[in-house]
Motif scaffolding. Structure first.
Motif, PDB file in Angstrom:
ATOM      1  N   UNK A  23      48.278  38.080  37.721  1.00 49.26           N
ATOM      2  CA  UNK A  23      47.119  37.204  37.920  1.00 49.26           C
ATOM      3  C   UNK A  23      47.414  36.167  39.002  1.00 49.26           C
ATOM      4  N   UNK A  24      48.612  35.593  38.954  1.00 50.91           N
ATOM      5  CA  UNK A  24      48.995  34.573  39.941  1.00 50.91           C
ATOM      6  C   UNK A  24      48.980  35.119  41.366  1.00 50.91           C
ATOM      7  N   UNK A  25      49.237  36.413  41.512  1.00 46.46           N
ATOM      8  CA  UNK A  25      49.334  37.009  42.853  1.00 46.46           C
ATOM      9  C   UNK A  25      47.992  37.479  43.399  1.00 46.46           C
ATOM     10  N   UNK A  26      46.919  37.347  42.627  1.00 47.57           N
ATOM     11  CA  UNK A  26      45.619  37.842  43.070  1.00 47.57           C
ATOM     12  C   UNK A  26      45.116  37.093  44.301  1.00 47.57           C
ATOM     13  N   UNK A  27      44.542  37.838  45.241  1.00 48.10           N
ATOM     14  CA  UNK A  27      43.944  37.259  46.444  1.00 48.10           C
ATOM     15  C   UNK A  27      42.636  37.983  46.740  1.00 48.10           C
ATOM     16  N   UNK A  28      41.683  37.266  47.282  1.00 48.06           N
ATOM     17  CA  UNK A  28      40.432  37.903  47.661  1.00 48.06           C
ATOM     18  C   UNK A  28      40.669  38.896  48.800  1.00 48.06           C
ATOM     19  N   UNK A  29      39.824  39.894  48.854  1.00 45.69           N
ATOM     20  CA  UNK A  29      39.854  40.938  49.889  1.00 45.69           C
ATOM     21  C   UNK A  29      41.099  41.821  49.815  1.00 45.69           C
ATOM     22  N   UNK A  30      41.821  41.798  48.686  1.00 39.70           N
ATOM     23  CA  UNK A  30      42.947  42.717  48.518  1.00 39.70           C
ATOM     24  C   UNK A  30      42.477  44.165  48.600  1.00 39.70           C
ATOM     25  N   UNK A  31      41.249  44.390  48.121  1.00 40.94           N
ATOM     26  CA  UNK A  31      40.690  45.745  48.135  1.00 40.94           C
ATOM     27  C   UNK A  31      39.339  45.761  48.856  1.00 40.94           C
ATOM     28  N   UNK A  32      39.179  44.898  49.849  1.00 37.20           N
ATOM     29  CA  UNK A  32      37.971  44.873  50.655  1.00 37.20           C
ATOM     30  C   UNK A  32      37.070  43.694  50.348  1.00 37.20           C
ATOM     31  N   UNK A  33      36.157  43.407  51.282  1.00 37.40           N
ATOM     32  CA  UNK A  33      35.322  42.216  51.183  1.00 37.40           C
ATOM     33  C   UNK A  33      34.060  42.418  50.360  1.00 37.40           C
ATOM     34  N   UNK A  34      33.579  43.656  50.250  1.00 39.32           N
ATOM     35  CA  UNK A  34      32.335  43.934  49.535  1.00 39.32           C
ATOM     36  C   UNK A  34      32.545  43.888  48.020  1.00 39.32           C
ATOM     37  N   UNK A  35      31.478  44.172  47.260  1.00 37.41           N
ATOM     38  CA  UNK A  35      31.533  44.062  45.799  1.00 37.41           C
ATOM     39  C   UNK A  35      31.054  45.357  45.156  1.00 37.41           C
ATOM     40  N   UNK A  36      31.986  46.091  44.544  1.00 39.55           N
ATOM     41  CA  UNK A  36      31.659  47.362  43.892  1.00 39.55           C
ATOM     42  C   UNK A  36      31.920  47.245  42.392  1.00 39.55           C
ATOM     43  N   UNK A  37      31.019  46.566  41.710  1.00 42.86           N
ATOM     44  CA  UNK A  37      31.195  46.316  40.274  1.00 42.86           C
ATOM     45  C   UNK A  37      31.208  47.624  39.486  1.00 42.86           C
ATOM     46  N   UNK A  38      30.247  48.500  39.792  1.00 41.79           N
ATOM     47  CA  UNK A  38      30.168  49.761  39.061  1.00 41.79           C
ATOM     48  C   UNK A  38      31.426  50.588  39.180  1.00 41.79           C
ATOM     49  N   UNK A  39      32.000  50.663  40.383  1.00 39.43           N
ATOM     50  CA  UNK A  39      33.233  51.429  40.588  1.00 39.43           C
ATOM     51  C   UNK A  39      34.404  50.802  39.832  1.00 39.43           C
ATOM     52  N   UNK A  40      34.429  49.468  39.780  1.00 36.66           N
ATOM     53  CA  UNK A  40      35.477  48.786  39.021  1.00 36.66           C
ATOM     54  C   UNK A  40      35.415  49.141  37.547  1.00 36.66           C
ATOM     55  N   UNK A  41      34.204  49.187  37.001  1.00 34.99           N
ATOM     56  CA  UNK A  41      34.040  49.545  35.586  1.00 34.99           C
ATOM     57  C   UNK A  41      34.517  50.973  35.339  1.00 34.99           C
ATOM     58  N   UNK A  42      34.146  51.895  36.242  1.00 34.94           N
ATOM     59  CA  UNK A  42      34.521  53.303  36.071  1.00 34.94           C
ATOM     60  C   UNK A  42      36.036  53.483  36.086  1.00 34.94           C
ATOM     61  N   UNK A  43      36.720  52.820  37.026  1.00 30.22           N
ATOM     62  CA  UNK A  43      38.187  52.928  37.096  1.00 30.22           C
ATOM     63  C   UNK A  43      38.817  52.376  35.820  1.00 30.22           C
ATOM     64  N   UNK A  44      38.281  51.256  35.319  1.00 29.39           N
ATOM     65  CA  UNK A  44      38.808  50.677  34.081  1.00 29.39           C
ATOM     66  C   UNK A  44      38.590  51.625  32.898  1.00 29.39           C
ATOM     67  N   UNK A  45      37.465  52.298  32.863  1.00 29.59           N
ATOM     68  CA  UNK A  45      37.184  53.247  31.781  1.00 29.59           C
ATOM     69  C   UNK A  45      38.194  54.395  31.786  1.00 29.59           C
ATOM     70  N   UNK A  46      38.613  54.807  32.974  1.00 27.72           N
ATOM     71  CA  UNK A  46      39.596  55.888  33.071  1.00 27.72           C
ATOM     72  C   UNK A  46      40.926  55.493  32.439  1.00 27.72           C
ATOM     73  N   UNK A  47      41.245  54.201  32.459  1.00 30.71           N
ATOM     74  CA  UNK A  47      42.510  53.741  31.871  1.00 30.71           C
ATOM     75  C   UNK A  47      42.490  53.839  30.353  1.00 30.71           C
ATOM     76  N   UNK A  48      41.296  53.936  29.783  1.00 28.52           N
ATOM     77  CA  UNK A  48      41.182  54.066  28.335  1.00 28.52           C
ATOM     78  C   UNK A  48      41.318  55.514  27.866  1.00 28.52           C
ATOM     79  N   UNK A  49      41.193  56.452  28.793  1.00 27.12           N
ATOM     80  CA  UNK A  49      41.271  57.852  28.403  1.00 27.12           C
ATOM     81  C   UNK A  49      42.647  58.186  27.839  1.00 27.12           C
ATOM     82  N   UNK A  50      42.667  58.992  26.802  1.00 27.29           N
ATOM     83  CA  UNK A  50      43.888  59.444  26.117  1.00 27.29           C
ATOM     84  C   UNK A  50      44.629  58.288  25.450  1.00 27.29           C
ATOM     85  N   UNK A  51      43.981  57.135  25.324  1.00 29.50           N
ATOM     86  CA  UNK A  51      44.566  56.001  24.627  1.00 29.50           C
ATOM     87  C   UNK A  51      44.012  55.962  23.208  1.00 29.50           C
TER      88      UNK A  51
END
Length: 255
Positions: free
Chosen positions: A155-183
């Motif tokens: 958390x301390x190392x977070x910086x804006x634009x690490x993964x681009x300047x735009x905002x892809x909320x839906x894609x962020x949710x989808x990637x997070x959902x994948x981390x729950x698979x097989x858990x």
């Protein structure tokens, strides 16, 4: 106890077979002159025998390690039912907006976000926590873990634009959902932290939310920012400068 790869245990036979072969090869040799030199060479014989024993013990432990011993039994519950929590965090350029004041100091959205998320993690004893960040793209920074100190450092190392300047909320949710698979877990939760205006997703936030609901995953939202103009930090010729920009805070989209 059981062994995950028990076939390696067959190698233990080499310890005894090797010893027998060596012993049998020395039987035909008769050298009576050794009796007169027993005292002279007794220390060498003693050391040689001990070294052989140590070698066999080391070899035995190596074989057991290869066989991968495992303890059967139930997990011990510390008395608290832990949750699996994926934090999905907005690092788009708009998170550089300076629209907060604390103790007389002006703070950016990302600075406020870090404080809020750190406080959240510190209160989640017993929970597994992971982290996905998104901007123009979405990326997993930390899989689910009980190592909260590692999460705090991330958390301390977070910086804006690490993964681009735009905002892809839906894609962020989808990637997070994948981390729950097989858990395996009874309680799976996502914490979404954003300033609330999607403008780049390949999967719309509403669609991603529907997928989460079908998986039985609850999404809790923390909205950061305000509607209208806000100063945003940008790179100037002599360092960082503040530039007023019109920023849209779409709270309805987050909810």
């Amino acid at each position: 106890m059981r062994f995950d790869s028990p076939l390696y245990l067959i190698l233990i036979l080499l310890i005894f077979l090797g010893g027998k072969n060596k012993k049998s090869s020395s039987l035909p040799v008769a050298n009576f002159s050794q009796f007169s030199r027993t005292r002279v060479f007794s220390l060498k014989v003693f050391i040689y025998e001990k070294i052989n024993i140590i070698k066999k013990i080391v070899y035995l432990f190596l074989v057991i390690a290869l066989a991968r011993p495992q303890m059967d039994g139930q997990m011990i519950d510390s008395g608290q039912m832990g949750r699996d929590i994926m934090m999905t965090i907005d690092l788009s350029k708009s998170m550089d907006a300076v629209d907060f004041t604390k103790n007389g100091f002006h703070l950016t959205r990302i600075e406020i976000l870090k404080g809020v998320v750190k406080d959240f993690v510190s209160e989640r004893e017993g929970d597994r926590i992971g982290m996905v960040v998104f901007g123009q793209q979405a990326l997993t920074l930390a899989p689910l873990t009980v190592d909260h100190s590692a999460i705090q450092s991330t958390i301390s190392s977070l910086k804006t634009e690490m993964v681009g300047a735009a905002t892809a909320i839906g894609d962020g949710i989808v990637v997070a959902l994948k981390r729950f698979q097989k858990i395996q877990g009874k309680s799976k939760v996502m914490l979404l932290v954003s300033d609330g205006k999607d403008n780049y997703s390949t999967v719309k936030p509403t669609k991603a939310a529907e997928i989460a609901k079908s998986m039985g995953i609850k999404i809790y939202v923390i909205g950061i920012g305000k509607q209208g103009k806000a100063d945003v930090e940008v790179d100037g010729p002599y360092g960082k400068i503040l530039v007023p920009m019109d920023l849209e805070y779409d709270e309805a989209q987050l909810m």
